[in-house]
Design an enzyme around this catalytic site. Sequence first.
Site, PDB file in Angstrom:
ATOM      1  N   SER A 130      -0.501  -0.100  -1.781  1.00  0.00           N
ATOM      2  CA  SER A 130      -0.393  -1.125  -2.808  1.00  0.00           C
ATOM      3  C   SER A 130      -1.645  -1.176  -3.679  1.00  0.00           C
ATOM      4  O   SER A 130      -2.759  -0.971  -3.193  1.00  0.00           O
ATOM      5  CB  SER A 130      -0.202  -2.474  -2.117  1.00  0.00           C
ATOM      6  OG  SER A 130      -0.118  -3.496  -3.064  1.00  0.00           O
ATOM      7  N   LYS A 152      -4.850  -1.777   4.548  1.00  0.00           N
ATOM      8  CA  LYS A 152      -4.104  -0.620   4.026  1.00  0.00           C
ATOM      9  C   LYS A 152      -5.081   0.435   3.497  1.00  0.00           C
ATOM     10  O   LYS A 152      -4.895   1.627   3.714  1.00  0.00           O
ATOM     11  CB  LYS A 152      -3.149  -1.067   2.902  1.00  0.00           C
ATOM     12  CG  LYS A 152      -1.849  -1.686   3.403  1.00  0.00           C
ATOM     13  CD  LYS A 152      -0.948  -2.060   2.228  1.00  0.00           C
ATOM     14  CE  LYS A 152       0.288  -2.826   2.657  1.00  0.00           C
ATOM     15  NZ  LYS A 152       1.329  -2.001   3.266  1.00  0.00           N
TER      16      LYS A 152
HETATM   17  P1  NAP Z   1       9.556  -3.483   3.416  1.00  0.00           P
HETATM   18  O1  NAP Z   1      10.939  -3.707   2.882  1.00  0.00           O
HETATM   19  O2  NAP Z   1       8.746  -4.709   3.773  1.00  0.00           O
HETATM   20  O3  NAP Z   1       9.648  -2.494   4.659  1.00  0.00           O
HETATM   21  C1  NAP Z   1       8.679  -2.439   5.670  1.00  0.00           C
HETATM   22  C2  NAP Z   1       9.203  -1.516   6.743  1.00  0.00           C
HETATM   23  O4  NAP Z   1       8.208  -1.414   7.786  1.00  0.00           O
HETATM   24  C3  NAP Z   1      10.496  -2.007   7.442  1.00  0.00           C
HETATM   25  O5  NAP Z   1      11.343  -0.903   7.613  1.00  0.00           O
HETATM   26  C4  NAP Z   1       9.991  -2.511   8.789  1.00  0.00           C
HETATM   27  O6  NAP Z   1      10.941  -2.428   9.813  1.00  0.00           O
HETATM   28  C5  NAP Z   1       8.881  -1.507   9.036  1.00  0.00           C
HETATM   29  N1  NAP Z   1       7.952  -1.959  10.077  1.00  0.00           N
HETATM   30  C6  NAP Z   1       7.151  -3.068  10.061  1.00  0.00           C
HETATM   31  N2  NAP Z   1       6.461  -3.148  11.215  1.00  0.00           N
HETATM   32  C7  NAP Z   1       6.828  -2.077  11.982  1.00  0.00           C
HETATM   33  C8  NAP Z   1       6.480  -1.628  13.275  1.00  0.00           C
HETATM   34  N3  NAP Z   1       5.586  -2.294  14.030  1.00  0.00           N
HETATM   35  N4  NAP Z   1       7.048  -0.485  13.757  1.00  0.00           N
HETATM   36  C9  NAP Z   1       7.961   0.203  13.000  1.00  0.00           C
HETATM   37  N5  NAP Z   1       8.334  -0.195  11.755  1.00  0.00           N
HETATM   38  C10 NAP Z   1       7.781  -1.319  11.253  1.00  0.00           C
HETATM   39  O7  NAP Z   1       8.720  -2.600   2.368  1.00  0.00           O
HETATM   40  P2  NAP Z   1       8.791  -2.614   0.764  1.00  0.00           P
HETATM   41  O8  NAP Z   1       8.830  -4.026   0.245  1.00  0.00           O
HETATM   42  O9  NAP Z   1       9.804  -1.649   0.317  1.00  0.00           O
HETATM   43  O10 NAP Z   1       7.313  -2.059   0.420  1.00  0.00           O
HETATM   44  C11 NAP Z   1       6.982  -0.697   0.611  1.00  0.00           C
HETATM   45  C12 NAP Z   1       5.471  -0.521   0.520  1.00  0.00           C
HETATM   46  O11 NAP Z   1       5.022  -0.882  -0.773  1.00  0.00           O
HETATM   47  C13 NAP Z   1       4.682  -1.388   1.502  1.00  0.00           C
HETATM   48  O12 NAP Z   1       3.560  -0.686   1.969  1.00  0.00           O
HETATM   49  C14 NAP Z   1       4.226  -2.537   0.614  1.00  0.00           C
HETATM   50  O13 NAP Z   1       3.049  -3.165   1.106  1.00  0.00           O
HETATM   51  C15 NAP Z   1       3.954  -1.806  -0.670  1.00  0.00           C
HETATM   52  N6  NAP Z   1       3.940  -2.638  -1.862  1.00  0.00           N
HETATM   53  C16 NAP Z   1       4.735  -3.740  -1.984  1.00  0.00           C
HETATM   54  C17 NAP Z   1       4.703  -4.495  -3.159  1.00  0.00           C
HETATM   55  C18 NAP Z   1       5.626  -5.654  -3.378  1.00  0.00           C
HETATM   56  O14 NAP Z   1       5.703  -6.134  -4.521  1.00  0.00           O
HETATM   57  N7  NAP Z   1       6.341  -6.092  -2.372  1.00  0.00           N
HETATM   58  C19 NAP Z   1       3.840  -4.142  -4.189  1.00  0.00           C
HETATM   59  C20 NAP Z   1       3.061  -2.988  -4.042  1.00  0.00           C
HETATM   60  C21 NAP Z   1       3.126  -2.240  -2.895  1.00  0.00           C
HETATM   61  P3  NAP Z   1      12.057  -3.583  10.061  1.00  0.00           P
HETATM   62  O15 NAP Z   1      13.150  -3.276   9.079  1.00  0.00           O
HETATM   63  O16 NAP Z   1      12.442  -3.378  11.479  1.00  0.00           O
HETATM   64  O17 NAP Z   1      11.393  -4.902   9.808  1.00  0.00           O
END
Ligand code: NAP
Length: 257
Positions: A130, A152
């Site tokens: 991020s 991160k």
């Molecule tokens: P997300 O939907 O929150 O997905 C996170 C994934 O991580 C899920 O599949 C979750 O599994 C898995 N996970 C969490 N803890 C775990 C563990 N202990 N063992 C195995 N798996 C685990 O992600 P996203 O919103 O698409 O974001 C993708 C990336 O972009 C992340 O790194 C996020 O920080 C980054 N990002 C996000 C934003 C934003 O606006 N949200 C902005 C910039 C960057 P479960 O399905 O089982 O929970």
Amino acid sequence: MTTKQILVTGATGKTGSIVYQKLKQNQNFEVKGFARDPEKVTELFGSTTGFYFGDIKDKSTLESAIKGCQGLVILTSSFPKMVAPPKPGERPQFEYDADSTPELVDYQGQKNQIDAASAAGIEHIVLVGSMGGTNENHPLNMMGNGKILIWKRKAEEYLVNSGINYTIIRAGGLLDQPGGSRKLLVGDNDELLNNPPDGIATSIPRADVAETVIQALQERSAINKGFDLISYPEEDSQGAVTQDFAALFAQTTAAKF
Ligand code: NAP
């Protein structure tokens, strides 16, 4: 051309699931998914075929999944929960479960993945992180006092020092909108966040991040690069939609911390 086997972690996540689907449809790749919850996998993909189950906090659960792969896509992340609905006029408060803090998931959990990849002889890791990590006081770092962006970045640094070929994509705010219809912009260490061109929102559809991951797995110019990634709004991208990802990656440099 021989197919490459790729493991996608966080494959049940909003971006990870798009990456998993895209790789499944791409004849250059064979894809495996890593997830915690078989029910969620069945709900999303219709079956658990091709999936391995475990928790990134337990390195031993990653080993069988990663065996035989050439590439790893890291799309796991911790996420805070709202403590309680905010009272009118107050900001919502957030917290992390004690076993799912950014230190445990985003640092230790990613470190486990990198170590498992190293032991398995993985050739290339694409890690989605991020933007915002250069600012300790970024609101995301304050959430639940988890310092998520700091952890991160520590994991990103660990990846760079591992010696494995890497591509680190630090995405802007993620949008659930269609991909393939925007001009994408790359930058370095939050310059785009602090000074976005034309004052555009520093955001990008998850589908465009996912496509950038797929392209990074195929383009030599994405190797050993770390960059921020945002997009122009669709209406301002007419005639300039990003199609040449090799050229996009050529604008990027090694990750700096
Ligand atoms: P997300 O939907 O929150 O997905 C996170 C994934 O991580 C899920 O599949 C979750 O599994 C898995 N996970 C969490 N803890 C775990 C563990 N202990 N063992 C195995 N798996 C685990 O992600 P996203 O919103 O698409 O974001 C993708 C990336 O972009 C992340 O790194 C996020 O920080 C980054 N990002 C996000 C934003 C934003 O606006 N949200 C902005 C910039 C960057 P479960 O399905 O089982 O929970």
